[in-house]
Design a protein around this motif. Structure first.
Motif: not given
Length: 556
Positions: A51-57, A110-112, A128-136, A350-353
């Motif tokens: 799990t990493i941050t958006w910045r790292d991703f 994944r991105v936190a 929940p659809f405002q979140a930006n956590n996602a699968a890399v 841009s989601w979780q699968a």
């Protein structure tokens, strides 16, 4: 075997973590296996955690990978020499020539969620659809779609489109991951795919339907309809909950089911393994929250147990945005490679699968006839399942006598347990369908199933098959023989508590048919003891409201 040169001039790109030697080694192994030029491996320094941050991703994966793909002209783009608020370079992109992006173990999973980076106007309108956590991997699928929002999801233009246009393909990069609890398990994803493409997909099919929502059950019912004509020995469980530990689960070449948080039931039994090429899908919200543990979720544990292709979700996706099993199977049966089939079955990016497995894998590349012609070269433990499939296809074509002859010829060479059960079941079904010849066919079933009583020893892993055989014996009229066979099972040395509990639940009905009501009562009592809730813990002793006053001697 689908090699890189068979992708219509498009390229296969392999992404590895240059700071993780196993990641680079896996990338090289895949390149060699699929004949991908080693120059197509892009190894970048990046964090080794899941799990990493958006910045790292953006800084270590997305931006440098996209720049490399543009530089090599695999993404057709013109840069504006500007960056958006996330640090992504702004491009004017007109398309790409990437057949598949293969992500190797060591690349973050994944991105936190980063609330500060959440953009306004996300899909779904809030919550929940405002979140930006996602699968890399789901973000990497949009490498050719510059400047997209990261809050919520984006509609997948390939979803449920049988023949996508060049415009629909232009915005999506088919992405699959080679990953699992160990480097060896990740490597096996490649080797087993190649083996299955050569030998064919052999085994049984299982569908576990009784889930919490009507829509998911409908998907799985559609999956059953697609599996039925394929000839695989098909087991369908419609009871609520997942398969019990005592359920039969030998050689699961195809498994589709739901709904539990972590792998359970017969998958956890000692010695369980998927056959080469196996495809397994278990619907759950967090099935792939980690791929590093063999006991957490479903996706990683499936890989640890030898699956070749599976999917999962790294965060909550909501049911309609998971991979839909009937669409995945539909595309695979149409000859699509695994990567295309996975994206055909998925509504959101841009989601979780994620897809775990070789995106070039074609499980049905070898048809049944070619498998049959080469059956002498197959692993002996898989031959009975191929014979059963051939029998079922012949029977479906109205050639039951020929089907039984095929099975009995193999049975004389190898009295394999799955084959005994399949022949016995087919003989009983034939007896029900033929009133005139019912007695003769029933006697044939008795003789076939009677072989089960001759087994001197029973392995714990085979107990569910012997339990099925006992029930078939009783159905054939051999009530006592079925009961005696079943009676051996609950006391088998090495039998797990979970399997024994399941057998004890089945046992009373079998004992009562044999008129042994004493044994039935004994098994019922044992089952109640094993499933009784633990006694409540005694309450802790009461604590005084305050400490007693100190006792002092009176002054003199």
């Amino acid at each position: 075997m689908l090699a890189a040169e068979d992708t219509d001039g498009r390229v296969v790109v392999i992404l590895a973590n240059s700071d993780v030697p196993d990641s680079v080694e896996l990338a090289r192994h895949y390149a060699e296996a699929r004949k991908v030029p080693e120059a197509n491996i892009i190894a970048l320094p990046m964090p080794a955690k899941e799990t990493i941050t958006w910045r790292d991703f953006v800084d270590t994966i997305y931006k440098p990978l996209q720049a490399e793909l543009v530089q090599r002209k695999w993404i057709d783009a013109i840069t504006a020499d500007e960056e958006d608020e996330l640090g992504r370079v702004k491009y004017a992109i007109s398309g790409h020539t990437i057949a598949a992006l293969v992500v190797c173990r060591g690349v973050p999973l994944r991105v936190a969620n980063n609330p500060a980076a959440t953009a306004a106007g996300a899909a779904g309108g809030g919550g929940p659809f405002q979140a930006n956590n996602a699968a890399v991997d789901s973000e990497l699928a949009l490498l050719a779609a510059s400047g997209y929002r990261t809050a919520g999801f984006l509609a997948n233009p390939l979803f449920n489109v049988k023949e996508p246009s060049s415009l629909q393909r232009a915005g999506v990069v088919i992405t699959g991951r080679l990953d699992g609890p160990t480097p060896e398990a990740a490597r096996a994803l490649v080797d087993n795919a190649l083996k299955a493409e050569h030998d064919g997909l052999i085994g049984r099919a299982y569908v576990d339907i009784g889930g919490p929502h009507k829509q998911g059950d409908q998907w799985l019912e559609e999956t059953v309809k697609q599996l039925a004509p394929l000839g695989y020995d098909l087991a369908v469980d419609r009871a609520r909950g997942t398969l019990p530990a005592s359920a039969r689960l030998d050689a699961p070449a195809l498994y589709f089911g739901w709904y539990a948080g972590h792998i359970n039931g017969p998958f956890l039994e000692k010695g369980f393994r998927f056959p080469p090429g196996a495809i397994a899908l278990h619907i759950h919200s967090f099935s792939a929250a980690t791929l590093r543990r063999p006991d957490a979720g479903w996706t990683g544990p499936f890989v640890a147990r030898g699956v070749t292709a599976t999917v999962g979700n790294v965060y909550e996706p909501y049911l309609q945005f998971t991979h839909q099993p009937h669409l995945l199977l539909e595309a695979l049966l149409a000859g699509k490679p695994l990567g295309e089939a996975a994206f055909y079955s998925l509504a959101a990016l841009s989601w979780q699968a994620i897809l775990v497995g070789d995106p070039l894998y074609r499980p049905f590349a070898a048809d049944v006839e070619s498998q049959w012609q080469r059956r002498a070269d197959l692993p002996p433990e898989l031959v009975p399942y191929l014979v059963i499939r051939r029998m079922r296809l012949l029977a479906a074509a109205g050639k039951t006598d020929e089907a039984l002859a095929v099975g009995q010829a193999q049975l004389r060479r190898d009295p394999a347990l799955p084959l005994i059960l399949a022949i016995g079941r087919m003989q009983l079904d034939a007896a029900k369908a033929d009133a005139a010849g019912s007695a003769e066919k029933t006697e044939a079933a008795k003789r076939t199933l009677g072989v089960l009583s001759l087994f001197q020893s029973i392995r714990p892993v085979d107990a569910p098959m012997f339990a099925e055989g006992a029930a078939l014996l009783q159905e054939a009229g051999e009530t006592k023989a079925g009961y005696e066979l079943f009676s051996r099972l609950p006391e088998l040395p090495g039998l797990s508590k979970a399997v024994r509990t399941g057998l004890l639940k089945q046992g009373p009905a079998i004992a009562k048919k044999a008129l042994d009501f004493t044994q039935a009562a004994r098994w019922e009592s044992e089952y109640k003891e094993l499933t009784a809730p633990p006694p409540p813990k005694p309450p802790p002793p009461p604590r005084p409201d305050s400490a007693p006053a100190a006792v002092t001697a009176p002054k003199k």
